[in-house]
Scaffold this motif. Structure first.
Motif, short mmCIF file in Angstrom:
data_model
loop_
_atom_site.label_atom_id
_atom_site.label_comp_id
_atom_site.label_asym_id
_atom_site.label_seq_id
_atom_site.Cartn_x
_atom_site.Cartn_y
_atom_site.Cartn_z
N ALA A 183 -6.88 6.86 12.19
CA ALA A 183 -5.69 6.07 11.87
C ALA A 183 -5.18 5.29 13.08
N ASN B 113 6.85 14.32 8.55
CA ASN B 113 5.87 15.40 8.56
C ASN B 113 5.11 15.44 9.88
N LEU C 104 -6.78 17.14 11.74
CA LEU C 104 -5.85 16.14 12.27
C LEU C 104 -6.45 15.30 13.39
N TYR D 299 -7.95 5.92 -1.68
CA TYR D 299 -8.35 6.68 -0.49
C TYR D 299 -9.86 6.84 -0.51
N GLN E 189 -10.69 10.61 3.49
CA GLN E 189 -9.24 10.77 3.41
C GLN E 189 -8.86 11.80 2.35
N HIS F 169 -8.21 12.70 11.66
CA HIS F 169 -7.23 11.85 10.97
C HIS F 169 -6.56 10.89 11.95
N TRP G 177 5.06 18.38 12.57
CA TRP G 177 3.77 19.00 12.89
C TRP G 177 3.55 19.11 14.38
N ARG H 62 0.84 -1.22 0.00
CA ARG H 62 0.00 0.00 0.00
C ARG H 62 0.86 1.26 0.00
N HIS H 63 1.90 1.31 0.83
CA HIS H 63 2.77 2.49 0.87
C HIS H 63 4.21 2.06 0.71
N HIS I 233 5.80 10.76 5.61
CA HIS I 233 4.61 10.90 6.46
C HIS I 233 5.00 11.07 7.92
N ALA J 119 -6.98 15.20 3.12
CA ALA J 119 -5.68 15.48 2.51
C ALA J 119 -5.68 16.84 1.83
C1 HEM Z 1 -0.07 10.38 15.27
C2 HEM Z 1 -0.20 10.99 14.15
C3 HEM Z 1 -0.59 10.34 12.83
C4 HEM Z 1 -0.99 9.08 12.56
C5 HEM Z 1 -1.16 7.93 13.51
C6 HEM Z 1 -1.22 9.01 11.13
C7 HEM Z 1 -1.60 7.87 10.46
C8 HEM Z 1 -1.80 7.78 9.10
C9 HEM Z 1 -2.09 6.58 8.40
C10 HEM Z 1 -2.22 5.21 9.01
C11 HEM Z 1 -2.22 6.88 7.08
C12 HEM Z 1 -2.50 5.91 5.93
C13 HEM Z 1 -3.94 5.75 5.68
C14 HEM Z 1 -4.17 4.72 4.62
O1 HEM Z 1 -3.27 3.94 4.29
O2 HEM Z 1 -5.30 4.68 4.11
C15 HEM Z 1 -2.02 8.28 6.95
C16 HEM Z 1 -2.12 8.99 5.77
C17 HEM Z 1 -1.99 10.36 5.69
N1 HEM Z 1 -1.59 11.19 6.70
FE1 HEM Z 1 -1.29 10.72 8.64
N2 HEM Z 1 -1.00 10.24 10.59
C18 HEM Z 1 -0.60 11.09 11.60
C19 HEM Z 1 -0.27 12.39 11.47
C20 HEM Z 1 -0.40 13.10 10.31
C21 HEM Z 1 -0.15 14.50 10.19
C22 HEM Z 1 0.34 15.40 11.32
C23 HEM Z 1 -0.44 14.85 8.91
C24 HEM Z 1 -0.40 16.19 8.22
C25 HEM Z 1 -0.38 17.33 8.76
C26 HEM Z 1 -0.86 13.66 8.22
C27 HEM Z 1 -1.24 13.61 6.90
C28 HEM Z 1 -1.61 12.47 6.22
C29 HEM Z 1 -2.06 12.46 4.85
C30 HEM Z 1 -2.25 13.70 3.95
C31 HEM Z 1 -2.30 11.13 4.51
C32 HEM Z 1 -2.81 10.61 3.15
C33 HEM Z 1 -4.17 10.04 3.23
C34 HEM Z 1 -5.18 10.76 4.02
O3 HEM Z 1 -5.50 11.90 3.69
O4 HEM Z 1 -5.65 10.19 5.02
N3 HEM Z 1 -0.83 12.62 9.10
N4 HEM Z 1 -1.77 8.82 8.21
#
Ligand code: HEM
Lengths: 241, 249
Positions: free
Chosen positions: A205, A20, A198, A140, A144, A201, A24, A8-9, A17, A148
């Protein structure tokens, strides 16, 4: 049926990710610490004090906030340019392609289901003349994609206003200070909006049990076939296993 | 105990010689075209009409008890010194956004043309750290300016205030409780200029702040609802026994 793993990734996506996310959290914590004015501080008054004690004063706090912000934006810029064909454009296309009736239905149904459960959702959407089934989604889901887009828009605004503030003391004249003043306010607003997104999100997640496989995939890069079929069917049907 | 540094200025003693302005420029390297202190002169025609003697009103940053400039600064780059009550500027934390400038009703602040940060009188902090009085005080040939600590019952400023003759010059709509007091009829006690909060600041404080809190609050509420649901219905599954999807919604 045995549950095979699907890619997947890839490694660079996973790395950027988490880089970032780390930036953040750091920028959020230090940024909130810069707002010591009680009329503006949104959380608690002791936070700015704690941050300043930790970093050795307000000036030092401002300095690390700017340095980490510049490193964060700089690494992103390199990633965006170097990965233009492999990551940037495909990702942008991915998150900006909506199948409207389907994605709107998904948004409404999924939101109700996540808070009230399948049964209640089915009962409620019947009033709209819909069945109780959640429409299939691609790589997505609609949530999602929307998240995003919001996070990227927020990041762009944060970078632009951040740069304006950072150069204020170097290049900007007195006549240009209204630009700096509005940058401060807009920087705060962009950070708040992104933070609101967030919260959802991170819940989805890291806490939601349904999405646990996606969370694991953000480390291992792989999801079980069963998860992909259930949550991202339109993508699942296209990948070769 | 902390100090509360203040000035008492005797308008009768001021002769508008501008020695205080020159001394201040010299002591604080105030850039060309800017001043950290001033002497207001009354309207000559009005004086001629009512036959009064000309009176001068020297001034500088009033080190207010309720400084509106500090209220307009998001980061505390301008702040009230807890040890001596003066209003100070941390030049390294200040980004020169200029919101404190209109927030001062007295116009005591300017944006330093080279350093591009806010600047103003600080009662000569550098001289004070070397045991000296502010330059304007030391230099005044008529001793019109008296400087000292209001919290020290033996100080001259305190004794002058206790005479009951010293007045503050304030704007009614934005009384900042200034720590410069005047003796000897300095002119109208009503300062004409009101403190102005810049629009970007007012927008943040009154609108963006509450709206953003509301937005993040709603988001947190949504997360809370999902959490509760996850605990209440751990085995929530679609009605149909298949994978719960349909392709042609
Ligand atoms: C503890 C913090 C975070 C966790 C546990 C986390 C977890 C994840 C996971 C598991 C995915 C993959 C989802 C998939 O495969 O369908 C993902 C995608 C993504 N994450 Fe995070 N994330 C975190 C923080 C952040 C932050 C701080 C940002 C941006 C400011 C961010 C932006 C994104 C974006 C843009 C994606 C692409 C898909 C979507 O929009 O969900 N994430 N994240």
């Amino acid at each position: 049926m045995h549950n095979r793993m699907i890619k997947r990734h890839d490694q660079p996506s996973i790395l950027i990710h988490w880089f970032n996310a780390a930036c953040w959290f750091f920028l959020l914590a230090t940024g909130l610490g810069l707002i010591s004015n009680p009329a503006l501080q949104p959380i608690v008054q002791w936070w700015p004090k704690l941050m300043r004690d930790l970093f050795g004063g307000g000036a030092a706090l401002l300095k690390v906030h700017i340095i980490v912000g510049v490193v964060w934006a700089g690494i992103w810029l390199i990633f965006i340019i170097a990965g233009i064909a492999r990551y940037t454009l495909p990702f942008l296309k991915q998150i900006m392609t909506y199948k409207l009736p389907r994605d709107i239905q998904w948004m409404i149904k999924k939101n109700i289901q996540m808070t009230l459960g399948y049964k209640n959702m089915a009962r409620m959407v019947k009033l709209l003349g819909w069945n109780g089934e959640i429409p299939d989604q691609g790589f997505y889901n609609a949530g999602q994609k929307a998240a995003a887009v919001g996070m990227i828009a927020g990041a762009v605004v944060l970078v632009v206003t951040g740069v304006i503030m950072a150069i204020s003391k170097v290049y900007l004249s007195s006549a240009q200070t209204p630009l700096v003043q509005w940058s401060i306010t807009i920087h705060y607003m962009a950070a708040a909006v992104t933070f609101g997104i967030l919260l959802i999100h991170i819940y989805m997640a890291a806490i939601s049990s349904e999405e646990r496989p996606a969370f694991i995939s953000m480390f291992t890069g792989e999801v079980p076939e069963e998860y992909a079929r259930h949550h991202h069917k339109l993508w699942y049907e296209k990948v070769d296993i | 105990m902390e100090k509360k540094l203040a000035m008492v200025i005797d308008s009768f003693a001021c002769i508008d010689c501008k020695a205080c302005q020159a001394a201040c420029k010299e002591a604080n390297k105030v850039p060309k075209g800017q001043w950290r202190n001033w002497i207001k002169t009354p309207d000559v025609e009005a004086v001629a009409k009512n036959g009064k003697r000309m009176l001068f009103q020297p001034g500088n940053c009033m080190q207010c008890e309720k400084p509106t400039c500090v209220e307009a600064c998001p980061t505390g780059a301008t702040y009230k010194d807890p040890l001596d009550g003066t209003v100070r500027i941390d030049r390294r934390l200040c980004i020169g956004c200029g919101q404190c400038l209109p927030a001062c009703p007295y116009g005591a602040r300017y944006r330093h043309p080279e350093l591009k940060v806010a600047d103003k009188c600080d009662f000569c902090a550098e001289r004070r750290s070397n045991g000296l009085e502010p330059a304007c005080v030391s230099t005044c040939p008529n001793k019109a300016r008296v400087f000292g600590d209001l919290n020290d019952s033996g100080s001259m400023v305190r004794k002058l205030l206790e005479t009951g003759n010293a007045v503050q010059i304030v704007n009614n709509k934005s009384n900042t409780d200034p720590h410069i007091y005047y003796l000897g009829d300095p002119g109208a006690k009503d300062w004409p200029v009101k403190a102005q909060m810049p629009s970007a600041f007012a927008f943040w404080k009154n609108l963006a702040g509450p709206v953003m809190k509301g937005f993040v609050g709603l988001s947190a509420l949504g997360v809370g609802a999902m959490l509760v649901k996850q605990f209440m219905m751990p085995n929530d599954t679609p009605n149909k026994k298949d994978e719960g999807g349909n392709k042609d919604a």
